[in-house]
Every structure is written in structure tokens, then in C-alpha cells.
Design a protein around this motif. Structure first.
Motif, PDB file in Angstrom:
ATOM      1  N   ASN A   1      -0.602   1.867  -4.333  1.00  0.00           N
ATOM      2  CA  ASN A   1      -1.513   3.015  -4.364  1.00  0.00           C
ATOM      3  C   ASN A   1      -0.765   4.334  -4.560  1.00  0.00           C
ATOM      4  OD1 ASN A   1      -4.168   1.762  -3.845  1.00  0.00           O
ATOM      5  ND2 ASN A   1      -3.248   1.176  -1.894  1.00  0.00           N
TER       6      ASN A   1
ATOM      7  N   THR B   1       2.275   4.778  -1.152  1.00  0.00           N
ATOM      8  CA  THR B   1       1.621   5.965  -1.698  1.00  0.00           C
ATOM      9  C   THR B   1       2.681   6.969  -2.144  1.00  0.00           C
ATOM     10  OG1 THR B   1       1.479   6.885   0.541  1.00  0.00           O
ATOM     11  CG2 THR B   1      -0.436   5.666  -0.267  1.00  0.00           C
TER      12      THR B   1
ATOM     13  N   ALA C   1      -3.719   4.297  -7.349  1.00  0.00           N
ATOM     14  CA  ALA C   1      -5.033   4.070  -6.745  1.00  0.00           C
ATOM     15  C   ALA C   1      -6.135   4.296  -7.768  1.00  0.00           C
ATOM     16  CB  ALA C   1      -5.222   5.002  -5.553  1.00  0.00           C
TER      17      ALA C   1
ATOM     18  N   ASN D   1       0.830  -1.211   0.000  1.00  0.00           N
ATOM     19  CA  ASN D   1       0.000   0.000   0.000  1.00  0.00           C
ATOM     20  C   ASN D   1       0.862   1.257   0.000  1.00  0.00           C
ATOM     21  OD1 ASN D   1      -2.863  -1.020   0.247  1.00  0.00           O
ATOM     22  ND2 ASN D   1      -1.948  -2.046   2.019  1.00  0.00           N
TER      23      ASN D   1
END
Length: 261
Positions: A51, A31, A73, A29
Motif C-alpha cells: 500500500n 506504506t 493503494a 501492508n
């Protein structure tokens, strides 16, 4: 390998290691932005299924060694993978079917043409030829197999499979940990999807090769992932991940008439 470890946050803008050959960070995950040290790397790096807000490139890969498939994402996790929007135009219009001879060359099965899928790809690869209505993403390396390059498009002409429709079962696409096929440019309809499997690496006899066992999970998005089970040291010292021989997706409402050739 830090695949699917629920890692969060941003990847540092600089990194102290200089001898990385392969780095698998897919299925986490992460970012933020993909740092330039990754985008400029010549090594195999997989960042798929994260993401990120900005990958720094418009496509699904960089230099054919950095896999960025589905790395940004998506709203409600729906719609086409963002990186495919810039590379797929559906110039030939929408189709009602997809037929792939996984790991093999162009072939005809019961009057239906199956696309070739014989690229050897690599440890962190997104593969799309720009003309077909499908692509695939593959991840991982076979451990302890003493080969510099993994054989991901596997062909075994010696398997004893015969009869109509047998040709696709003589080859297969392999993956050490995960393999995902993505179909696009299809009309909005209900499709019949057939996945064709045949174990063509292990022998069904009394030899040591018959002791091998392959276990992997199948996901409805036409994704396959090694389940962390099965043999990893017989008949060869490696991990036996997903294997698939052919994929067929067909809108059954469309009547197809073959010419018999």
C-alpha cells in the motif's frame, strides 16, 4: 522471505545489509515511499501487493528485477492496477477475448489463436510486452534445487497427451510461491474463463517421480499461490508451487466463426 507477514509501516530510507541477493516483501501492508536503495538495487526485490503512496516509478517494475505490481493503494481495492494505467493504452481497442498458452509459444487450439507466454521471467518479475491485453506477475525462488536460474516456462514434449487441444498441456508456467495474470482492455461483459491444468513435471508411473504432490490455491482474479502443502523434497529437493498450462477468457455473446485452418 517475508511474504504475507502482515508487516506495516514504512521501509527505512537506508538499510545496513549490503549482500542481499533476493528480498521478498510482497503481500504486506507497507506504506509511504519506496526508498531509493531499493529502486537503485540490481538485485531481485519484490514489493508487489502493498500500500505504498509513491513507488518512485511510473510502471509496474524497475530494471526488470524489482516487482512493483499492485504495490500502491487503490480506492476500495477496485479499478485497474495504478501502475498499469501508464503502460496500457488499449491502442487496438477493446477486445472480447484473451487466450494465453502459458509457458509456451504461439499456438492454435480448435481454431483459436493462443498468445505466446514463453519468457523465463525471474524471481521478482512483472511481465508485459506492451502489445497484448494481458500481463503477469511472478514471485519466489525454488529452494534447494541446485539451479542458478529457475525454469519458470516449462516444456515437456514427452508427455503422452494427444488429440485436439492437446498442445497447451505440453507446456506450463511455473511459480515457486505466487503467480498472477492480469487481463485488461476487455469490453464490459460477462466472460467464460477457463483455466487449463496438467501435471507435466511428475510422472504417473511406478518411479520415484510419481511421489510428488502439488497443492496450490486459485483466486478468482486469476491468481495462484502455493498453499504451503504438498511435497518439497521429491522427486527433487524444491518447492512445487503453482502450475498452469493455458488461460482462456471469452465473451460467449460474441459469435466466432473459424475458417477451419
Amino acid at each position: 522471505m517475508l511474504r504475507s507477514c502482515n508487516l506495516i509501516g514504512e521501509i527505512p530510507a537506508s538499510f545496513g545489509f549490503t549482500s542481499i541477493k533476493k528480498l521478498f516483501l510482497n503481500g504486506n501492508n507497507f506504506t509511504g515511499k519506496v526508498p531509493s536503495w531499493i529502486l537503485n538495487s540490481e538485485e531481485n526485490i519484490d514489493l508487489s501487493y502493498n500500500n505504498f503512496t509513491d513507488t518512485g516509478v511510473t510502471g509496474c517494475h524497475q530494471k526488470n528485477t524489482i516487482n512493483l505490481f499492485s504495490s500502491t493503494a487503490r480506492v476500495n481495492n477496485s479499478g485497474i492496477v495504478p501502475c498499469l494505467r501508464s503502460s496500457t493504452t488499449c491502442a487496438a481497442g477493446s477486445s472480447h477475448s484473451v487466450h494465453i498458452n502459458c509457458g509456451g509459444k504461439v499456438t492454435k487450439v480448435n481454431g483459436t489463436d493462443y498468445d505466446a507466454d514463453d519468457s523465463q521471467a525471474g524471481p521478482s518479475t512483472f511481465q508485459y510486452d506492451g502489445n497484448s491485453n494481458w500481463a503477469f506477475s511472478t514471485t519466489g525462488v525454488f529452494l534447494d534445487d541446485d539451479h542458478l536460474d529457475d525454469e519458470l516456462a516449462f516444456d515437456n514434449r514427452q508427455v503422452s497427451i494427444s488429440g485436439d487441444g492437446a498442445e497447451p498441456y505440453k507446456n506450463a508456467r511455473l511459480a515457486p510461491t505466487s503467480l498472477t495474470y492480469y487481463l485488461f482492455c476487455l469490453t464490459n461483459s460477462t466472460y467464460t474463463v477457463k483455466l487449463h491444468f496438467a501435471e507435466i513435471q511428475f510422472n504417473n508411473d511406478q518411479t520415484y517421480s510419481s511421489l510428488g504432490r502439488r497443492i496450490f490455491d486459485v483466486y478468482i482474479q486469476i491468481g495462484f499461490r502455493w498453499a504451503g502443502k504438498g511435497t518439497t523434497s521429491m522427486p527433487q529437493g524444491t518447492i512445487y508451487g503453482p502450475l498452469i498450462s493455458a488461460i482462456s477468457a471469452l465473451d460467449p455473446s460474441r459469435t466466432i466463426v473459424h475458417d477451419g485452418t
